[in-house]
Design an enzyme around this catalytic site. Sequence first.
Site, PDB file in Angstrom:
ATOM      1  N   ASP A 199     -74.819  -2.345  56.328  1.00 51.29           N
ATOM      2  CA  ASP A 199     -73.724  -1.401  56.139  1.00 51.29           C
ATOM      3  C   ASP A 199     -72.766  -1.341  57.331  1.00 51.29           C
ATOM      4  OD1 ASP A 199     -74.355  -0.728  53.612  1.00 51.29           O
ATOM      5  OD2 ASP A 199     -74.876   1.351  53.986  1.00 51.29           O
ATOM      6  N   ASP A 230     -24.994  -8.958  49.652  1.00 51.54           N
ATOM      7  CA  ASP A 230     -26.388  -9.338  49.391  1.00 51.54           C
ATOM      8  C   ASP A 230     -27.055  -8.264  48.564  1.00 51.54           C
ATOM      9  OD1 ASP A 230     -26.343 -11.631  50.814  1.00 51.54           O
ATOM     10  OD2 ASP A 230     -26.976 -10.693  52.688  1.00 51.54           O
ATOM     11  N   GLY A 273     -37.745 -14.657  44.675  1.00 51.88           N
ATOM     12  CA  GLY A 273     -37.860 -14.622  43.230  1.00 51.88           C
ATOM     13  C   GLY A 273     -36.671 -15.294  42.568  1.00 51.88           C
ATOM     14  N   MET A 274     -35.453 -14.984  43.066  1.00 46.68           N
ATOM     15  CA  MET A 274     -34.231 -15.568  42.516  1.00 46.68           C
ATOM     16  C   MET A 274     -34.256 -17.085  42.647  1.00 46.68           C
ATOM     17  SD  MET A 274     -32.012 -13.644  41.177  1.00 46.68           S
ATOM     18  CE  MET A 274     -30.442 -14.469  41.392  1.00 46.68           C
TER      19      MET A 274
END
Lengths: 508, 467
Positions: free
Chosen positions: A36, A294, A429-430
Amino acid sequence: MKLAYWMYAGPAHIGTLRVASSFKNVHAIMHAPLGDDYFNVMRSMLSRERDFTPVTASVVDRHVLARGSQEKVVDNITRKDAEEHPDLIVLTPTCTSSILQEDLQNFVERAQLEAKGDVMLADVNHYRVNELQAGDRTLQQIVQFYIEKARKKGELPTSKTEKPSVNIIGISTLGFHNNHDCTELKRLMADLGIEVNAVIPEGASVHELKNLPRAWFNLVPYRELGLMAANYLEAEFGTPCINITPMGVVETARCIRKIQEVINAQGANVDYEEYINEQTLYISQAAWFSRSIDCQNLTGKKAVVFGDNTHAAALTKILSREMGIHVVWAGTYCKYDADWFREEVKDYCDEVLITDDHGAIGDAIARVEPSAIFGTQMERHVGKRLDIPCGVIAAPIHVQNFPIGYKPFLGYEGTNQITDLIYNSFTLGMEDHLLEIFGGHDTKEVITKGISAESDLNWTKDGLAELNKIPGFVRGKVKRNTEKFARDRGFKDISAEVLYAAKEAVGA
Amino acid sequence: MTIAQEPAALNFECETGNYHTFCPISCVAWLYQKIEDSFFLVIGTKTCGYFLQNAMGVMIFAEPRYAMAELEEGDISAQLNDYEELKRLCEQIKRDRNPSVIVWIGTCTTEIIKMDLEGLAPKLEGEIGIPIVVARANGLDYAFTQGEDTVLAAMANRCPDKAPVAEAEKNERNAIQKLLNFGKKKEDVAQEESEYVDHPPLVLFGSLPDPVVTQLTLELKKQGIKVSGWLPAKRFTELPVLEEGYYVAGVNPFLSRTATTLMRRRKCKLIGAPFPIGPDGTRAWIEKICSVFGITPKGLEEREAQIWAGVEDYVKLIRGKSVFFMGDNLLEVSLARFLVRCGMTVQEVGIPYMDKRYQAAELAMLEQACHEMGVPLPTIVEKPDNYNQLQRIYELQPDLVITGMAHANPLEARGINTKWSVEFTFAQIHGFSNARDILELVTRPLRRNNNLKDLGWDKLVREEAKI
């Protein structure tokens, strides 16, 4: 019983250990079975600690089960006291020891007779609180212990510091970007002409705790850790507590204005408006960013946010209020403090999600198909599976979320860091989509051609029709996988059937 | 602890048991991957779940075939019915994953509240129609790799006790055999049968990655020894047949319960050999199996020499250096023996648990290696005390400390080279061809530090080494 294999917040003792081992020269002894002490591994690996984690176990084994711990816990406490002379030893119960129901308080009292340092029992119930609540409680407990001790000895300072000063409460080991945040907050306080009276628990000595009442106010940057201690100090000494997280431009300004109000009420005469204006418009780049083209391109893009209360709430507000991004849902795993979260974000997202079930989160992400996710490491992996970029904004976190470089989330430099994080998530992503639209990276083409000539595969009409039903951002991947599948099996034509067979073969 | 004079025999000590190791439930991490049609259900608390989640790192995101049955306050205080709760979860698992076996891992909590898993399992098994194997892999009794031991011991009871029908079909049942025979015609298979010496069936036990299984199987095949089966097999449905009188041999040093079960419950004969770790160990392992079957081994000496020659570049780096095992995974004796053969001096072998009977051949080989290499015999410290060990490490200043992650970074910061011990359990280290992998691990800190040695960055803590 609950079927689960992932949890957002750890068990209670982790919270206690995080607070105890954040202090200087405080040792924690876990009443726990072998294995633990995994906390030591996490601290040593994740935050790359150079020093040994001051946590040991008083091992619960078969003999303890049969006869009770008897002298073992007391011996372990006094032994550690003699070996390392800690100022304080915190006896930490675990889930195992809490079922044994041994009188740990009695062990503590007995050990205290022999030990030179202080000994206390962490007062947390394993089956009722999680890591975050336990940490909060332990910090309050330690603060109270030393305040009362000083009061008894008549060592409690009565006067405030001469100049306005602050206690920063809640910086701890294994906290998300906590050390960078701490540096940033100290800088901010220096800019505002406020002395830092104490930072707890990280790096603090328990001997400093008696000086906490000297501060003009307490700043609790995170919702999860420090409020109990700050509330205790407010009740005892009337020290005002500011718990506005200075994350994001608007919230940072709100926090600074609150500080101004609080210290002016105590006789300071400060006006921070000029400072806020200067920082917002010219020093931090975040405000200018939201004005730039942007950021314009991000307008109305869909995002989802999930994390602890502090970070998820702050990010939701930043995305929605400061960047014009459409937050479809925002969620937290801090179920015990859900009302606060709802109240904070209700104006900034369509829907609020309160859960600690990662499956539900994954489904909710798949359902809304956002352009970017802001979440924990778990959401990052969901994003990977769905091909959606993810910025990590909250624990649970991996070693890469303990950067060496300066990356605060709080204060004005924090606004810059968050802007980068958000912008990079979206542009990546783009970029991915553009690549899919224009036929992918060169390398992908080469690989396809390398396996076999393009011409030997023919998409039938129904195959093509099915392919076109697949959402744009995964279509390229599906097409490649199907073609590979067909080639491997020597199919010439790709029909809808082949497409689905391929899909089954990859287990999608 | 200072070595006054060279002791003649291995010295065994036992300390307080205050040491860092992984919880034995970690065995699900590699066993669920090994046994492809299994599902592991760990019946425990958030603490267990948190450990697994962190210890398994990225594996957690790959929809693993394991889960926690997380006990809540109602379970602890028996307000909820254990049987009903487990039934609900197992039905859900059956619905979602349809495994061929569900393995229940009992934890500290189920021990303390005395949940009768062994009693509940057969009843539930009858009801839901999926075998349920119970293994009590808890931190009260066991350390790290011993978790696998408890699971395999439980599985040993599930191995079929009669070869089903014809001989030909039995071959088909066997995964390794199938793999080796893949794509071959029946007569080729028969042809191959004749390549084996006629010996009683041999079953090996211990979970190893499939490539290593193939390597070791082929290694024995070269001596004409046929491996009839392997515990565990790739699938639960392919568990090997164990009839009375079969021979069994272990491949890992932590499998003493499994060995005991095979001997006592399944009436198998255990071949006590050193373990096939390092070329010396592999050779001794094969030789011992050969000797039991009355086979004269062929070409092993050359094979071993060839492997040693192949790793000389690595051995050169560690020859004459010292190593200290803090102890956490029970591989320590075998690794120490191999490193002595490599020319290292072993200062201490910490080990969680020492089964002198199961490891007898390995211990004898360690002793022999030390005598032949002219290095002092190490002390074997069972249930070590990490604090005391650190004091000894400061005193001895070993060239390499093999230790858990809790101590690795702090020791490195104090200028002491470390190798993270857990890697030895996940890397492929068995057989002749993987000797290089062990040395790759052992020499990595030394090679890294050779690159950095002129920079003067050895000690990176301010005060003198203090814990």
